[in-house]
Design a protein around this motif. Structure first.
Motif, PDB file in Angstrom:
ATOM      1  N   VAL A 142       0.825  -1.203   0.000  1.00  0.00           N
ATOM      2  CA  VAL A 142       0.000   0.000   0.000  1.00  0.00           C
ATOM      3  C   VAL A 142       0.861   1.256   0.000  1.00  0.00           C
ATOM      4  N   ALA A 143       1.915   1.253   0.801  1.00  0.00           N
ATOM      5  CA  ALA A 143       2.779   2.431   0.904  1.00  0.00           C
ATOM      6  C   ALA A 143       3.519   2.712  -0.406  1.00  0.00           C
ATOM      7  N   VAL A 144       3.843   1.658  -1.163  1.00  0.00           N
ATOM      8  CA  VAL A 144       4.595   1.842  -2.406  1.00  0.00           C
ATOM      9  C   VAL A 144       3.682   2.151  -3.589  1.00  0.00           C
ATOM     10  N   LEU A 145       2.577   1.414  -3.713  1.00  0.00           N
ATOM     11  CA  LEU A 145       1.750   1.507  -4.912  1.00  0.00           C
ATOM     12  C   LEU A 145       0.702   2.624  -4.852  1.00  0.00           C
ATOM     13  N   VAL A 146       0.167   2.909  -3.675  1.00  0.00           N
ATOM     14  CA  VAL A 146      -0.886   3.928  -3.586  1.00  0.00           C
ATOM     15  C   VAL A 146      -0.404   5.309  -4.038  1.00  0.00           C
ATOM     16  N   PRO A 147       0.802   5.776  -3.652  1.00  0.00           N
ATOM     17  CA  PRO A 147       1.257   7.068  -4.187  1.00  0.00           C
ATOM     18  C   PRO A 147       1.325   7.095  -5.709  1.00  0.00           C
ATOM     19  N   ILE A 148       1.723   5.969  -6.320  1.00  0.00           N
ATOM     20  CA  ILE A 148       1.748   5.902  -7.786  1.00  0.00           C
ATOM     21  C   ILE A 148       0.326   5.978  -8.343  1.00  0.00           C
ATOM     22  N   ASP A 149      -0.595   5.257  -7.695  1.00  0.00           N
ATOM     23  CA  ASP A 149      -2.001   5.318  -8.115  1.00  0.00           C
ATOM     24  C   ASP A 149      -2.539   6.736  -8.042  1.00  0.00           C
ATOM     25  N   ILE A 150      -2.240   7.420  -6.962  1.00  0.00           N
ATOM     26  CA  ILE A 150      -2.750   8.781  -6.780  1.00  0.00           C
ATOM     27  C   ILE A 150      -2.158   9.722  -7.822  1.00  0.00           C
ATOM     28  N   PHE A 151      -0.864   9.574  -8.106  1.00  0.00           N
ATOM     29  CA  PHE A 151      -0.213  10.433  -9.104  1.00  0.00           C
ATOM     30  C   PHE A 151      -0.844  10.247 -10.481  1.00  0.00           C
ATOM     31  N   LEU A 152      -0.996   8.992 -10.910  1.00  0.00           N
ATOM     32  CA  LEU A 152      -1.607   8.728 -12.208  1.00  0.00           C
ATOM     33  C   LEU A 152      -3.078   9.140 -12.229  1.00  0.00           C
ATOM     34  N   SER A 153      -3.759   8.965 -11.109  1.00  0.00           N
ATOM     35  CA  SER A 153      -5.171   9.351 -11.032  1.00  0.00           C
ATOM     36  C   SER A 153      -5.344  10.847 -11.242  1.00  0.00           C
TER      37      SER A 153
END
Length: 344
Positions: A142-153
């Motif tokens: 969650v800590a690694v992938l969620v920031p990437i998800d938020i950036f792309l979102s």
């Protein structure tokens, strides 16, 4: 010569894309879920967003389901079920947001990602998750992938909001109808988010893990059915623009806040027994009240747009403006031979 060309255009009609050697293709298609984009219309940027988001959500859901089934006890089970529920909802936000080009769905997905992070951190800290490899792995993922998800979102959401392609395909270039359509779409998104918050509040009734008491069974069954029925009523109100549906919808909107207030009082009384679960209940209850207030405000705005003929354009498979703007990469056949009047 000129007279011959003019006569030919008069007899055969205006020049079409086929006359120019351009093969027209539909950028959208009609499904049981409404108007959605075709897969070939999805850009590489959107594909990257879909892949990364779905993979991260799938991993989080799988680990949470394992914890919920194999290891969870009492509060831990409630946390796991709450996290699993919100993760499943995120799948819908991602797919619906991209294939129906809804910026508001993507924005809610960002909020849901933040909620998932909070749930994961609180559950990890409350249950001393550093001794559990599955919880530790979930937290790291969650800590690694969620920031990437938020950036792309954020990138995709900005693109959808600025372009407004699907809104244009629904209602054309009329600014008033475009604003009304945005209001309608935002109200739809808020209704879905409201259902998510309601279901979270209902899940928080579980205070004894998998062991259910009579009150908990009643709340889970009746509360779930009522929440879903209220959501459907809201969609039907916007779809058919019936005033009596609107009045029923608004008059029953206070039932959920009453239950939320009850949960706040209950969480306050049980704070010493379970501080983490009570704190999550407080936060979830506050979010539910805010979202419910926003739903009511936007439903009033939708009600003020009744009579504009918006449902016929948004929900009908035969829209008045099925074409794309000239600056887009794909083209559609006109349903009518008369070209659009952009000056009106």
């Amino acid at each position: 010569m000129a007279d011959g060309v003019e006569a030919s255009e008069t007899e055969d009609g205006p020049i079409t894309f086929e006359d120019l050697g351009i093969k027209p293709r539909e950028a959208t298609q009609e499904t049981v879920f409404g108007t959605v984009r075709k897969c070939e219309d999805i850009t590489k940027k959107e594909v990257a967003f879909l892949v990364i988001s779905l993979v991260s959500l799938l991993g989080t859901a799988a680990m949470t389901l394992y914890i919920m089934v194999a290891k969870a006890k009492q509060d831990d089970f409630t946390f796991a079920l709450l996290l699993f529920l919100n993760t499943i909802v995120c799948f819908y936000y991602v797919l619906d947001g991209v294939y129906r080009e809804r910026p508001y769905e993507i924005a809610v997905f960002v909020i849901a990602c933040v909620v998932i992070v909070i749930y994961s951190v609180v559950n990890f800290a409350e249950t001393k998750g550093w001794t559990d490899s599955v919880k530790l792995g979930r937290l790291i993922a969650v800590a690694v992938l969620v920031p990437i998800d938020i950036f792309l979102s954020c990138i995709v959401c900005k693109q959808y909001y600025q372009s407004g392609n699907l809104i244009f395909r629904h209602v054309g270039a009329n600014v008033s109808l475009q604003d009304a359509c945005k209001t309608l779409f935002l109200c739809e998104t808020l209704l879905k988010f409201d259902l998510q918050m309601e279901m979270s509040i209902i899940v928080l009734v579980l205070r004894h893990g998998r062991t259910l008491k009579v009150l908990e069974i009643l709340v889970l069954s009746i509360g779930s059915v009522f929440s879903l029925a209220w959501l459907i009523l809201g969609f039907l109100t916007m779809r058919f623009e019936k005033k009596y549906m609107y009045y029923i919808f608004m008059s029953t909107s206070l039932l959920e806040p009453a239950y939320v207030i009850y949960k706040i009082v209950e969480a306050g009384n049980d704070f010493d027994k379970s501080q983490a679960l009570s704190a999550v209940t407080f936060a979830c209850a506050l979010g539910a009240l805010v979202i419910r207030a926003l739903v009511l405000v936007w439903m009033v705005r939708v009600y003020m747009n009744f009579g504009l003929g918006l449902p016929d354009k948004v929900f009908s498979s035969k829209r008045a403006y099925p074409y794309l703007r000239p600056d887009q990469k794909t083209y559609t056949k006109f349903d009518e031979p008369t070209p659009p009047d952009y000056g009106s």
